[in-house]
Motif scaffolding. Structure first.
Motif, PDB file in Angstrom:
ATOM      1  N   GLY A 144       1.339   6.320  -6.142  1.00  0.00           N
ATOM      2  CA  GLY A 144       0.973   5.143  -5.357  1.00  0.00           C
ATOM      3  C   GLY A 144      -0.039   5.420  -4.260  1.00  0.00           C
ATOM      4  N   SER A 145      -0.583   6.641  -4.198  1.00  0.00           N
ATOM      5  CA  SER A 145      -1.460   7.020  -3.090  1.00  0.00           C
ATOM      6  C   SER A 145      -2.687   6.123  -2.983  1.00  0.00           C
ATOM      7  CB  SER A 145      -1.896   8.478  -3.241  1.00  0.00           C
ATOM      8  OG  SER A 145      -0.800   9.339  -3.127  1.00  0.00           O
ATOM      9  N   ASP A 146      -3.340   5.839  -4.104  1.00  0.00           N
ATOM     10  CA  ASP A 146      -4.561   5.033  -4.054  1.00  0.00           C
ATOM     11  C   ASP A 146      -4.288   3.636  -3.511  1.00  0.00           C
ATOM     12  OD1 ASP A 146      -5.993   7.128  -5.040  1.00  0.00           O
ATOM     13  OD2 ASP A 146      -6.014   6.420  -7.114  1.00  0.00           O
ATOM     14  N   ARG A 147      -3.162   3.067  -3.910  1.00  0.00           N
ATOM     15  CA  ARG A 147      -2.839   1.711  -3.466  1.00  0.00           C
ATOM     16  C   ARG A 147      -2.516   1.699  -1.967  1.00  0.00           C
ATOM     17  NH1 ARG A 147       1.160  -1.163  -7.667  1.00  0.00           N
ATOM     18  NH2 ARG A 147       0.612  -2.921  -6.302  1.00  0.00           N
ATOM     19  N   ILE A 148      -1.832   2.763  -1.493  1.00  0.00           N
ATOM     20  CA  ILE A 148      -1.515   2.826  -0.055  1.00  0.00           C
ATOM     21  C   ILE A 148      -2.798   3.015   0.755  1.00  0.00           C
ATOM     22  CG2 ILE A 148      -0.354   4.167   1.736  1.00  0.00           C
ATOM     23  CD1 ILE A 148       1.856   4.760  -0.289  1.00  0.00           C
ATOM     24  N   ALA A 149      -3.658   3.940   0.323  1.00  0.00           N
ATOM     25  CA  ALA A 149      -4.910   4.176   1.038  1.00  0.00           C
ATOM     26  C   ALA A 149      -5.762   2.916   1.083  1.00  0.00           C
ATOM     27  CB  ALA A 149      -5.677   5.325   0.389  1.00  0.00           C
ATOM     28  N   ALA A 150      -5.703   2.100   0.022  1.00  0.00           N
ATOM     29  CA  ALA A 150      -6.527   0.892  -0.050  1.00  0.00           C
ATOM     30  C   ALA A 150      -6.091  -0.181   0.933  1.00  0.00           C
ATOM     31  CB  ALA A 150      -6.494   0.334  -1.474  1.00  0.00           C
ATOM     32  N   LEU A 151      -4.895  -0.054   1.493  1.00  0.00           N
ATOM     33  CA  LEU A 151      -4.428  -1.053   2.454  1.00  0.00           C
ATOM     34  C   LEU A 151      -5.359  -1.161   3.659  1.00  0.00           C
ATOM     35  CD1 LEU A 151      -0.575  -0.296   2.444  1.00  0.00           C
ATOM     36  CD2 LEU A 151      -1.717  -2.306   1.445  1.00  0.00           C
ATOM     37  N   LEU A 152      -6.004  -0.071   4.009  1.00  0.00           N
ATOM     38  CA  LEU A 152      -6.885  -0.076   5.183  1.00  0.00           C
ATOM     39  C   LEU A 152      -8.352  -0.259   4.808  1.00  0.00           C
ATOM     40  CD1 LEU A 152      -5.314   2.743   7.399  1.00  0.00           C
ATOM     41  CD2 LEU A 152      -4.825   0.285   7.360  1.00  0.00           C
ATOM     42  N   ALA A 153      -8.626  -0.565   3.556  1.00  0.00           N
ATOM     43  CA  ALA A 153     -10.016  -0.778   3.133  1.00  0.00           C
ATOM     44  C   ALA A 153     -10.720  -1.854   3.963  1.00  0.00           C
ATOM     45  CB  ALA A 153     -10.062  -1.121   1.647  1.00  0.00           C
ATOM     46  N   PRO A 154     -10.045  -2.928   4.364  1.00  0.00           N
ATOM     47  CA  PRO A 154     -10.731  -3.945   5.178  1.00  0.00           C
ATOM     48  C   PRO A 154     -11.229  -3.422   6.528  1.00  0.00           C
ATOM     49  CG  PRO A 154      -8.730  -4.869   4.209  1.00  0.00           C
ATOM     50  CD  PRO A 154      -8.693  -3.391   3.954  1.00  0.00           C
ATOM     51  N   LEU A 155     -10.739  -2.257   6.959  1.00  0.00           N
ATOM     52  CA  LEU A 155     -11.175  -1.683   8.250  1.00  0.00           C
ATOM     53  C   LEU A 155     -12.308  -0.670   8.079  1.00  0.00           C
ATOM     54  CD1 LEU A 155      -7.701  -0.990   9.943  1.00  0.00           C
ATOM     55  CD2 LEU A 155      -9.009  -3.128   9.836  1.00  0.00           C
ATOM     56  N   ALA A 156     -12.806  -0.516   6.863  1.00  0.00           N
ATOM     57  CA  ALA A 156     -13.778   0.545   6.576  1.00  0.00           C
ATOM     58  C   ALA A 156     -15.000   0.469   7.473  1.00  0.00           C
ATOM     59  CB  ALA A 156     -14.193   0.487   5.097  1.00  0.00           C
ATOM     60  N   HIS A 157     -15.424  -0.738   7.820  1.00  0.00           N
ATOM     61  CA  HIS A 157     -16.624  -0.892   8.641  1.00  0.00           C
ATOM     62  C   HIS A 157     -16.282  -1.335  10.062  1.00  0.00           C
ATOM     63  CE1 HIS A 157     -18.990  -0.321   5.050  1.00  0.00           C
ATOM     64  NE2 HIS A 157     -18.328  -1.289   4.441  1.00  0.00           N
ATOM     65  N   ARG A 158     -15.057  -1.098  10.446  1.00  0.00           N
ATOM     66  CA  ARG A 158     -14.626  -1.433  11.814  1.00  0.00           C
ATOM     67  C   ARG A 158     -14.007  -0.193  12.454  1.00  0.00           C
ATOM     68  NH1 ARG A 158     -13.948  -6.884  12.788  1.00  0.00           N
ATOM     69  NH2 ARG A 158     -13.808  -6.157  14.961  1.00  0.00           N
ATOM     70  N   PRO A 159     -14.829   0.802  12.830  1.00  0.00           N
ATOM     71  CA  PRO A 159     -14.279   2.059  13.361  1.00  0.00           C
ATOM     72  C   PRO A 159     -13.465   1.869  14.629  1.00  0.00           C
ATOM     73  CG  PRO A 159     -16.660   1.924  13.722  1.00  0.00           C
ATOM     74  CD  PRO A 159     -16.306   0.812  12.791  1.00  0.00           C
ATOM     75  N   GLU A 160     -13.782   0.815  15.423  1.00  0.00           N
ATOM     76  CA  GLU A 160     -13.014   0.617  16.656  1.00  0.00           C
ATOM     77  C   GLU A 160     -11.583   0.176  16.342  1.00  0.00           C
ATOM     78  OE1 GLU A 160     -14.390  -3.472  15.647  1.00  0.00           O
ATOM     79  OE2 GLU A 160     -15.153  -1.422  15.442  1.00  0.00           O
ATOM     80  N   LEU A 161     -11.422  -0.560  15.240  1.00  0.00           N
ATOM     81  CA  LEU A 161     -10.082  -0.971  14.852  1.00  0.00           C
ATOM     82  C   LEU A 161      -9.295   0.203  14.261  1.00  0.00           C
ATOM     83  CD1 LEU A 161     -10.698  -4.493  13.252  1.00  0.00           C
ATOM     84  CD2 LEU A 161     -10.044  -3.921  15.603  1.00  0.00           C
TER      85      LEU A 161
END
Length: 395
Positions: free
Chosen positions: A311-328
């Motif tokens: 399940g690693s890929d699916r867990i890591a993908a949870l934060l994909a929406p923050l990829a271009h928001r380094p401050e978040l």
């Protein structure tokens, strides 16, 4: 002074028959007063050093008596013998101070002999020979010192490369050559420097400082494989880090140093121990832990959460929406590190608590993770760790 006077040449010529006697006195009496000389092998003292002393005495006195050239001018060919002896002494491990002590003491013996041989009215000739001796001796000592230090540098470089090769072989799991005779346990230390150095000179200086600190703290020459970003250190027979090691290495490598120590019971366990140490440092860094020494117990849960699974890929993908928001992403990491204390997070980030609340709300809105819920906080932590380590996963 263009040349020595006839009186100076005559004085030098009268001393030349005493060369053998003076050489014996140097090596059997005078040099014995030098610290460390008595421990030298008899063959070195009675044959090699005596022969070198005899050659130096005869070379100076004949040059002074001949009138063909200034006594203080030592031809390059005549220096070669002393340079070769310096190389040999360096290879044998004779200290430089002892080697140079034989030359300075020998010059003093020769000066005493010239003084004893001088007759009334030859004071000026004696002064001439003193000046020539000082100049000649200076050139010989410079040549000897340069040759000795060059050989010492070459020996040190060879020894460092041998240690690097040994460390590389052990880290790669090799069981040939020197690795076969080493017995465990081994302390395996992973180092990560705060700022990666670039440029050959800067890297060599950093590695040399760190290696020197390691050798001093552990009291032996420690095999290490280091570069501008860090590396691994292997210490046979140890299972614990000395108390002084973190401070000594921080002084050598800078305040951003991170390290983790693991133990391998035998040679075969070194690669896995090195891998675990590297992962401990990676996880501690990803979690926002301050630089310093990290233990597995310090990041036990985080280490477990960062292991790849189906399940690693699916867990890591949870934060994909923050990829271009380094401050978040930074806010999320800091908030989890501060145990979800919004005021502590605000202090670390230099923000108002309301700004932290706004950012946390944005994270929830983008990812769907409610950081106030233990399960979602654990998922966020696992996603951070898995995202930071995917490039290091095997396969």
């Amino acid at each position: 002074m263009d040349s020595l006077s006839p009186a100076a040449r005559s004085l030098a010529a009268r001393c030349e028959p005493r060369v053998n006697e003076l050489a014996r006195r140097m090596t059997r009496t005078v040099f014995e007063q030098l610290n460390g000389y008595a421990e030298l092998p008899a063959e070195v003292k009675d044959v090699e050093i005596t022969a070198t002393a005899r050659r130096g005495l005869r070379q100076f006195l004949r040059g002074a008596a001949s009138g063909e050239a200034e006594a203080q001018r030592v031809p390059a060919g005549d220096l070669r013998h002393f340079q070769e002896r310096a190389l040999q002494r360096a290879d044998e491990g004779m200290p430089l101070h002892l080697l140079l002590g034989t030359y300075t003491s020998g010059a003093h013996v020769l000066w005493q002999a010239l003084t004893d041989e001088a007759r009334p009215g030859e004071e000026t000739a004696l002064t001439e020979l003193c000046g020539a001796l000082i100049t000649s001796q200076g050139r010989v000592i410079r040549a000897v010192t340069e040759s000795y230090l060059d050989e010492q540098a070459a020996i040190a470089a060879e020894r460092r490369e041998q240690r690097r090769s040994l460390a590389r072989a052990l880290l790669e799991g090799a069981r040939t050559g020197t690795a076969d005779v080493l017995e465990g346990p081994f302390l395996v230390v992973h180092l990560r420097f705060g700022a990666r150095q670039s440029g050959g000179v800067a890297i060599r200086r950093l590695v040399r400082r760190v290696q020197t600190a390691l050798d001093r703290v552990f009291g032996t020459e420690v095999p290490a494989l280091l570069d501008g970003g860090g590396g691994h250190v292997l210490v046979p027979g140890r299972t614990e880090l000395p108390d002084a090691v973190t401070g000594a290495l921080r002084e050598a490598a800078g305040p951003g140093l991170r390290l983790a120590a693991t133990v391998a019971s035998d040679v075969g366990g070194i690669p896995e121990a090195a891998r675990v140490g590297t992962e401990i440092v990676r996880v501690a860094t990803a979690c926002g832990h301050a630089p310093g020494a990290h233990r597995l117990d310090d990041v036990l849960l985080e280490y477990h959460l960062s292991r790849p699974s189906a399940g690693s890929d699916r867990i890591a993908a949870l934060l994909a929406p923050l990829a271009h928001r380094p401050e978040l992403t930074a806010t999320l990491r800091t908030h989890l590190e501060q145990r979800r204390d919004r005021r502590a997070t605000a202090r670390v980030l230099g923000l108002h608590p309301n700004s932290v609340d706004y950012r946390l709300a944005r994270i929830t809105g983008l990812t769907g993770l409610d950081l106030g819920a233990p399960r979602d906080a654990a998922l966020a932590l696992a996603a951070l760790l898995l995202g930071s380590g995917q490039a290091n996963w095997p396969g």
